[in-house]
Scaffold this motif. Structure first.
Motif, PDB file in Angstrom:
ATOM      1  N   ARG A 179       6.371   6.582 -29.667  1.00  0.00           N
ATOM      2  CA  ARG A 179       6.414   5.402 -30.213  1.00  0.00           C
ATOM      3  C   ARG A 179       7.925   4.834 -30.545  1.00  0.00           C
ATOM      4  O   ARG A 179       8.824   5.734 -30.911  1.00  0.00           O
TER       5      ARG A 179
ATOM      6  N   HIS B 227      -0.008   0.896 -26.650  1.00  0.00           N
ATOM      7  CA  HIS B 227      -0.181   2.217 -26.351  1.00  0.00           C
ATOM      8  C   HIS B 227      -1.356   2.235 -25.300  1.00  0.00           C
ATOM      9  O   HIS B 227      -2.403   1.961 -25.373  1.00  0.00           O
TER      10      HIS B 227
ATOM     11  N   TRP C  31       3.718   4.102 -24.477  1.00  0.00           N
ATOM     12  CA  TRP C  31       4.117   3.113 -25.264  1.00  0.00           C
ATOM     13  C   TRP C  31       4.945   2.033 -24.464  1.00  0.00           C
ATOM     14  O   TRP C  31       5.933   2.496 -23.958  1.00  0.00           O
TER      15      TRP C  31
END
Length: 186
Positions: free
Chosen positions: A164, A174, A180
């Protein structure tokens, strides 16, 4: 040709500026007509190539798609290619000097494993990655109309990471492939 005889063309090539109208179409065919002395075509499939494709750029993009998302399906490869093409096309400071696919994927810290594999010369792109790379580069896939889960993705989608993002950006989603995706924060 107004019929679907065995002699009907499966491909015609149009030049920039050709004025062609799709008069009728179904899932399996379409009828194209043009002004002037050009004939009417009934075809099984229409592919309009919008830009010439540099073969080295296509090969490099296909290798990147294979390395980054080759085992994760076409949609994940499309998303990775979308990010790479966006980086090539953006004025965003981090990528503004990147004008080619080679410059994007060889940028230090961005795609290090992919670039190492490409440099080794031991990887080959999949056929699906080659087709997708060509579609991304020739304009068959409109980069201004890429969607994920029914949501239009902005052209400033510039990052695809396995963790992330912690920098200032707009995290978009995601993916099922474990990446991500994020864009420049507005």
């Amino acid at each position: 040709r107004d019929d679907m005889s065995p002699n009907a063309p499966t491909n015609i090539y149009l030049r920039k500026g050709d004025d062609v109208t799709v008069e009728a179409q179904s899932k399996n065919w379409c009828r194209l007509t043009s002004e002037g002395d050009q004939p009417t075509y009934v075809m099984k499939k229409v592919v309009v190539k919008k830009r010439p494709v540099d073969e080295e750029e296509k090969h490099l993009l296909a290798l990147a798609l294979t390395c980054e998302a080759g085992g994760e399906g076409r949609e994940e490869m499309l998303l990775v290619g979308f990010v790479i093409c966006n980086r090539r096309d953006t004025d965003y400071a981090e990528f503004a000097d990147k004008q080619t696919i080679r410059e994007v994927i060889s940028q230090p810290g961005q795609y290090p494993l992919t670039w190492e594999r490409i440099q080794s010369g031991t990887w080959e792109p999949t056929g699906e990655a080659l087709e997708l790379a060509e579609d991304l580069l020739d304009g068959s896939i409109d980069l201004n109309n890429v969607y994920h889960d029914g949501k239009l993705l902005p052209r400033d989608t510039l990052w695809q990471t396995n963790i992330r993002p912690v920098w200032e950006c707009e995290v978009l989603f995601h993916s099922e492939g474990g990446h991500w995706y994020s864009a420049v924060k507005n």
